[in-house]
Design a protein around this motif. Structure first.
Motif, PDB file in Angstrom:
ATOM      1  N   LEU A   1      78.734   7.164  91.963  1.00  0.00           N
ATOM      2  CA  LEU A   1      78.255   8.056  93.018  1.00  0.00           C
ATOM      3  C   LEU A   1      77.857   7.250  94.238  1.00  0.00           C
ATOM      4  CD1 LEU A   1      75.939  10.354  90.895  1.00  0.00           C
ATOM      5  CD2 LEU A   1      77.936  11.120  92.177  1.00  0.00           C
TER       6      LEU A   1
ATOM      7  N   ASN B   1      75.502   6.406  97.295  1.00  0.00           N
ATOM      8  CA  ASN B   1      74.080   6.616  97.543  1.00  0.00           C
ATOM      9  C   ASN B   1      73.721   5.983  98.884  1.00  0.00           C
ATOM     10  OD1 ASN B   1      73.468   3.816  97.172  1.00  0.00           O
ATOM     11  ND2 ASN B   1      73.350   4.138  94.949  1.00  0.00           N
TER      12      ASN B   1
ATOM     13  N   ASP C   1      75.327   2.953 100.430  1.00  0.00           N
ATOM     14  CA  ASP C   1      76.726   2.990 100.877  1.00  0.00           C
ATOM     15  C   ASP C   1      76.863   3.438 102.329  1.00  0.00           C
ATOM     16  OD1 ASP C   1      78.130   2.292  98.344  1.00  0.00           O
ATOM     17  OD2 ASP C   1      77.001   4.015  97.638  1.00  0.00           O
TER      18      ASP C   1
ATOM     19  N   ILE D   1      78.745  10.849  85.216  1.00  0.00           N
ATOM     20  CA  ILE D   1      78.887  10.970  86.666  1.00  0.00           C
ATOM     21  C   ILE D   1      79.893  12.056  87.006  1.00  0.00           C
ATOM     22  CG2 ILE D   1      79.856   9.771  88.668  1.00  0.00           C
ATOM     23  CD1 ILE D   1      78.401   7.283  87.696  1.00  0.00           C
TER      24      ILE D   1
ATOM     25  N   GLN E   1      78.266  15.254  86.890  1.00  0.00           N
ATOM     26  CA  GLN E   1      77.497  15.519  88.103  1.00  0.00           C
ATOM     27  C   GLN E   1      78.411  15.969  89.237  1.00  0.00           C
ATOM     28  OE1 GLN E   1      74.365  12.862  89.299  1.00  0.00           O
ATOM     29  NE2 GLN E   1      74.564  11.718  87.403  1.00  0.00           N
TER      30      GLN E   1
END
Lengths: 544, 100
Positions: free
Chosen positions: A94, A96, A99, A533, A536
């Motif tokens: 993912l 976050n 990044d 992930i 999610q």
């Protein structure tokens, strides 16, 4: 005598109400029906305009552009995930805060000595050190405490009446269900969850405005997006004929209650601003109906550009696992024989494998341009067999869609579909699938509104750009505009005498976030972790 | 694994215990023992895989690095481990930080 609120602030206090996915198509209808009197008051007393999203109107790149004044090609966020192929597997993680490759408006305010509060905005975890408050969005309740800045705030929030971290934070299990066809009996409880969830955020906003006021306060309300994805036909007056039975009407009433509650919150914010604070409203994208799904990887397979993993020589267990994966991932591709593929339905993007050395899988670098041209032409020629209309209306090359210095992670090609729908990456037929019911999908034109001292009254502006929000907020605060922002101050939103008295001032460029130095390497994730992930991401609605 | 002994490992252990206490304080776990070297992340603290990812983020933030080889902690003999004990985490971090 009216208290002078300004004495509490270093800069002109400014509020940003982010309303994920809001569209005037729905809001104007609800206003006309008398269901949003405060929104009507806001528009009558301020300005409104359609707000053009990023070239692909998706939550992570769009909100990040809004928060930075930079286009995705420079801030580096194109998707919820970051993916990298290694050998025969694709590793996901993912995105976050670390990044985001440029400074956010919250940091700009903090660095200039002001205070900033950001509530429920995505990619704000792990939270950076700023002078102010961060409660990030897209975080599980289990990690909310660690994701809040300052750390001691969590315990004070727990003292608020009815505070429930499981409702405030993202409920991945609940949202995962919502990305599929929600069982009819669960739709109402799902809408009710979002009604309760937003009440939690309203309470937090009110608490912080009273106890930790900031020069810039931003809150993101994402229930609009969630409801419109699932309940579009219950909200869109053009679909009213499909709301045919008592159950549908109950769902419709609940969805409308969400907007009535939102309107009350707008009234509260306007009343407490007391015509001394400026209030800005923005959405990351608009919304509209979608009726069909384009399964792009299946199309690429038929064209011979993609090869699915061969299942004939697998054991029963391996085949069973692969069948499960095929229904939930795109990742089981035969990479040695795949040239082009879509890795995420969220980006509407196609990646092209270019050989790193002769003999490697993919096309050679000198074939790249010709291949892109041929693929674009073939995509644009796809017709809906039922209507004869084009399925793909535009194909953007990387430099067209996301120009900038940090666009190496974005797809080679970005597709725009006839109804702005999202692609599907699954191995399923038919290639063009009719949805059983109309659903909602993102549209490029979102909303912008502004209200308060120095703002024009009752004026409709021409189309504005989402990258203009950050410089406009900074101008409202009375700060200089960093010289390297791509966005511009929306001067037409401000009264002419205000702009004469307070002209736009430019200052030093933004700085790299502290986290930039940590962007050297991502940890590899186990299969279970990747699966979690992916769960999610499915919960977010953009990975199948 | 040998008991955590030297001061550097003690420092890492303190960080790990503090982080785990903070991370799990709202999880309604039935585990009511103090978190220590022998605590099992999955068996005792009910960690799910995404919680491991969050722990990795916390560690990277603390030690200002995104290049620690977590696969050495998470994989044994080509398979992902079923359990991580706190002292294994400490040992891993100690070796990684001393070779970084």
């Amino acid at each position: 005598m009216e208290e002078n609120l300004l004495k509490h602030y270093k800069y002109n206090p400014t509020i940003l109400l982010g309303v994920d996915g809001a569209t005037f198509h729905i809001l104007d209808y609800l206003i006309a029906e008398g269901m949003m009197p405060n929104m009507s008051r806001f528009m009558d007393g301020g300005v409104r305009a359609e707000l053009l999203s990023t070239r692909h109107p998706l939550t992570p790149p769009a909100w990040t552009t809004l928060m930075t004044g930079r286009e995705p090609g420079n801030h580096g966020i194109f998707d919820f995930i970051w993916a990298e192929r290694r050998d025969q597997e694709v590793y996901f993680t993912l995105n976050n805060f670390r990044d985001i490759q440029v400074e956010t408006v919250w940091s700009m305010v903090s660095r200039a000595g002001g205070r900033a509060t950001t509530l429920n905005y995505p990619l704000m975890a792990p939270p950076p050190e700023i002078n102010g408050t961060i409660i990030p969005g897209l975080v599980s309740w289990k990690h909310l405490r660690r994701s809040i800045h300052p750390k001691d705030l969590y315990d004070r929030l727990k003292e608020l009446p009815g505070f429930n971290p499981k409702e405030v934070a993202w409920d991945f299990d609940r949202e995962k269900k919502a990305t599929k066809v929600i069982p009819r009996e669960e739709i109402k409880s799902w809408v009710e969850h979002h009604l309760r969830r937003e009440q939690q955020w309203y309470q937090i906003f009110e608490y912080l405005q009273s106890n930790r006021p900031s020069d810039l306060t931003g809150i993101l309300l994402d229930g609009v997006d969630k409801l419109q994805h699932i309940c579009w036909r219950h909200l869109d007056p053009d679909c009213s004929a499909t709301v045919a039975d008592d159950f549908d009407r109950e769902v419709q009433q609940l969805a409308l209650q969400y907007f009535k509650d939102l309107d009350k919150f707008f009234g509260y914010v306007m009343d407490t601003a007391r015509d001394q604070m400026r209030i800005f409203v923005a959405s990351d994208h608009g919304f509209g109906p979608t009726e069909k799904v384009f399964r792009v990887n299946e199309w690429l397979s038929e064209k011979g550009y993609l090869k699915w993993t061969d299942t004939e020589n697998l054991s029963k267990d391996e085949r069973k696992k692969l069948e499960y994966m095929a229904n939930n991932h795109f990742v089981h591709l035969d990479w040695d024989n795949t040239i082009a593929y879509a890795q995420s339905s969220a980006t509407n993007g196609i990646h092209i494998q270019v050989q790193s050395a002769p003999g490697e899988p993919g096309i050679s670098p000198n074939e790249y341009e010709d291949f892109c041209t041929r693929l674009c032409d073939e995509l644009l020629a796809i017709e809906d067999p039922a209507t004869g209309t084009r399925v793909v209306t535009e194909v953007l090359r990387r430099e067209e869609a996301f120009p900038g210095a940090k666009n190496d992670r974005c797809p080679d090609l970005t597709l725009k579909l006839f109804d702005h729908g999202f692609i599907s990456t699954l191995r399923k037929q038919p290639i063009l699938w009719d949805r059983p019911e109309v659903a909602g999908t993102h549209q490029p034109e979102g909303i912008f509104m502004a209200y308060g001292p120095g703002i024009k009254r009752g004026v409709r502006l021409e189309l504005q750009s989402i990258s203009d929000i950050t410089p406009t907020l900074l101008h409202s605060l009375g700060m200089e505009i960093p010289s390297n922002l791509e966005g511009k101050v929306m001067a037409s939103a401000f009264a002419s005498d205000y702009m004469e008295k307070y002209p736009v001032r430019f200052g030093e460029p933004t700085i790299q976030p502290d986290s930039y130095a940590l962007q050297d390497q991502k940890p590899e994730l186990s299969e279970d972790e990747q699966e979690s992930i992916m769960d999610q991401l499915r919960a977010l609605g953009y990975v199948e | 694994m040998d008991a955590v002994s030297n001061s550097e490992k003690q420092s890492i252990l303190s960080f790990a215990v503090e982080t785990l206490n903070e991370m799990t304080s709202d999880w309604d776990n039935e585990y009511d023992e103090p978190i220590g070297p022998k605590t099992k992340l999955i068996g005792d603290l009910a960690f799910e895989s995404i919680d491991v990812v969050q722990l990795i983020v916390a560690i990277e933030e603390e030690f200002q690095s995104r290049s620690l080889s977590f696969e050495q902690l998470l994989m044994k003999d080509g398979r992902y481990v079923d359990e991580i004990v706190v002292e294994e985490l400490v040992e891993f971090l100690d070796s990684q930080l001393n070779t970084a």
